[in-house]
Motif scaffolding. Structure first.
Motif, PDB file in Angstrom:
ATOM      1  N   SER A  58       0.811  -1.232   0.000  1.00  0.00           N
ATOM      2  CA  SER A  58       0.000   0.000   0.000  1.00  0.00           C
ATOM      3  C   SER A  58       0.837   1.271   0.000  1.00  0.00           C
ATOM      4  O   SER A  58       0.378   2.322   0.442  1.00  0.00           O
ATOM      5  CB  SER A  58      -0.964   0.020   1.194  1.00  0.00           C
ATOM      6  OG  SER A  58      -1.842  -1.067   1.113  1.00  0.00           O
ATOM      7  N   HIS A  59       2.066   1.195  -0.499  1.00  0.00           N
ATOM      8  CA  HIS A  59       2.888   2.399  -0.642  1.00  0.00           C
ATOM      9  C   HIS A  59       2.296   3.238  -1.767  1.00  0.00           C
ATOM     10  O   HIS A  59       1.774   2.718  -2.747  1.00  0.00           O
ATOM     11  CB  HIS A  59       4.324   1.987  -0.952  1.00  0.00           C
ATOM     12  CG  HIS A  59       5.322   3.095  -0.867  1.00  0.00           C
ATOM     13  ND1 HIS A  59       5.137   4.220  -0.133  1.00  0.00           N
ATOM     14  CD2 HIS A  59       6.548   3.235  -1.434  1.00  0.00           C
ATOM     15  CE1 HIS A  59       6.187   4.999  -0.240  1.00  0.00           C
ATOM     16  NE2 HIS A  59       7.057   4.430  -1.034  1.00  0.00           N
ATOM     17  N   ASP A  60       2.393   4.578  -1.669  1.00  0.00           N
ATOM     18  CA  ASP A  60       1.696   5.472  -2.606  1.00  0.00           C
ATOM     19  C   ASP A  60       2.471   5.816  -3.872  1.00  0.00           C
ATOM     20  O   ASP A  60       1.923   6.399  -4.788  1.00  0.00           O
ATOM     21  CB  ASP A  60       1.320   6.775  -1.896  1.00  0.00           C
ATOM     22  CG  ASP A  60       0.212   6.558  -0.886  1.00  0.00           C
ATOM     23  OD1 ASP A  60      -0.561   5.602  -1.069  1.00  0.00           O
ATOM     24  OD2 ASP A  60       0.124   7.329   0.081  1.00  0.00           O
ATOM     25  N   LYS A  61       3.741   5.478  -3.950  1.00  0.00           N
ATOM     26  CA  LYS A  61       4.524   5.812  -5.144  1.00  0.00           C
ATOM     27  C   LYS A  61       5.072   4.547  -5.781  1.00  0.00           C
ATOM     28  O   LYS A  61       5.377   3.572  -5.107  1.00  0.00           O
ATOM     29  CB  LYS A  61       5.681   6.746  -4.789  1.00  0.00           C
ATOM     30  CG  LYS A  61       5.272   8.172  -4.576  1.00  0.00           C
ATOM     31  CD  LYS A  61       6.479   9.057  -4.851  1.00  0.00           C
ATOM     32  CE  LYS A  61       6.021  10.479  -4.988  1.00  0.00           C
ATOM     33  NZ  LYS A  61       5.903  10.876  -6.350  1.00  0.00           N
ATOM     34  N   ALA A  62       5.207   4.596  -7.114  1.00  0.00           N
ATOM     35  CA  ALA A  62       5.743   3.455  -7.847  1.00  0.00           C
ATOM     36  C   ALA A  62       6.490   3.946  -9.079  1.00  0.00           C
ATOM     37  O   ALA A  62       6.134   4.959  -9.673  1.00  0.00           O
ATOM     38  CB  ALA A  62       4.635   2.509  -8.266  1.00  0.00           C
TER      39      ALA A  62
END
Length: 109
Positions: A74-78
């Motif tokens: 569920s990290h917001d950056k990719a």
């Protein structure tokens, strides 16, 4: 095992002879070899990992990042890259990698 004719180098075929036994027979030469044992082969090929298909770790260097939620942590950056995987009239496939260094999960959209 004889797979090719020793005289003309054509492929030998498996046939049943007159007494019901199997033999390798050449369609060109009058040559035959009796089958003496059961012959089977099984090959299991290793599937490629997604990183191998995308170019490995080198392909992920110098790519841009965007706001995309990782389905694993569920990290917001990719990080993302777009590759044409289908025909030219289809849209490009977007591949993502989580920016969280502990996760590094890959997925596609």
């Amino acid at each position: 095992m004889v797979a090719f004719c020793p005289f003309c180098s054509n492929l030998l075929f498996v046939e049943e002879n007159t007494i019901g036994r199997l033999q390798f027979t050449c369609n060109v030469c009058p040559v035959f070899f009796p089958v003496k044992r059961l012959i089977t082969y099984r090959n299991y090929y290793k599937l490629k990992e997604i990183d191998d298909v995308l170019g490995g770790e080198e392909a992920w260097k110098n790519v841009d990042s965007t706001e995309a939620r990782c389905p694993k942590c569920s990290h917001d950056k990719a990080y993302f890259m777009q590759i044409q995987t289908r025909s030219a009239d289809e849209p490009m496939t977007t591949f993502y990698r989580c920016c969280n260094p502990e996760c590094n999960h890959n997925w596609r959209d």
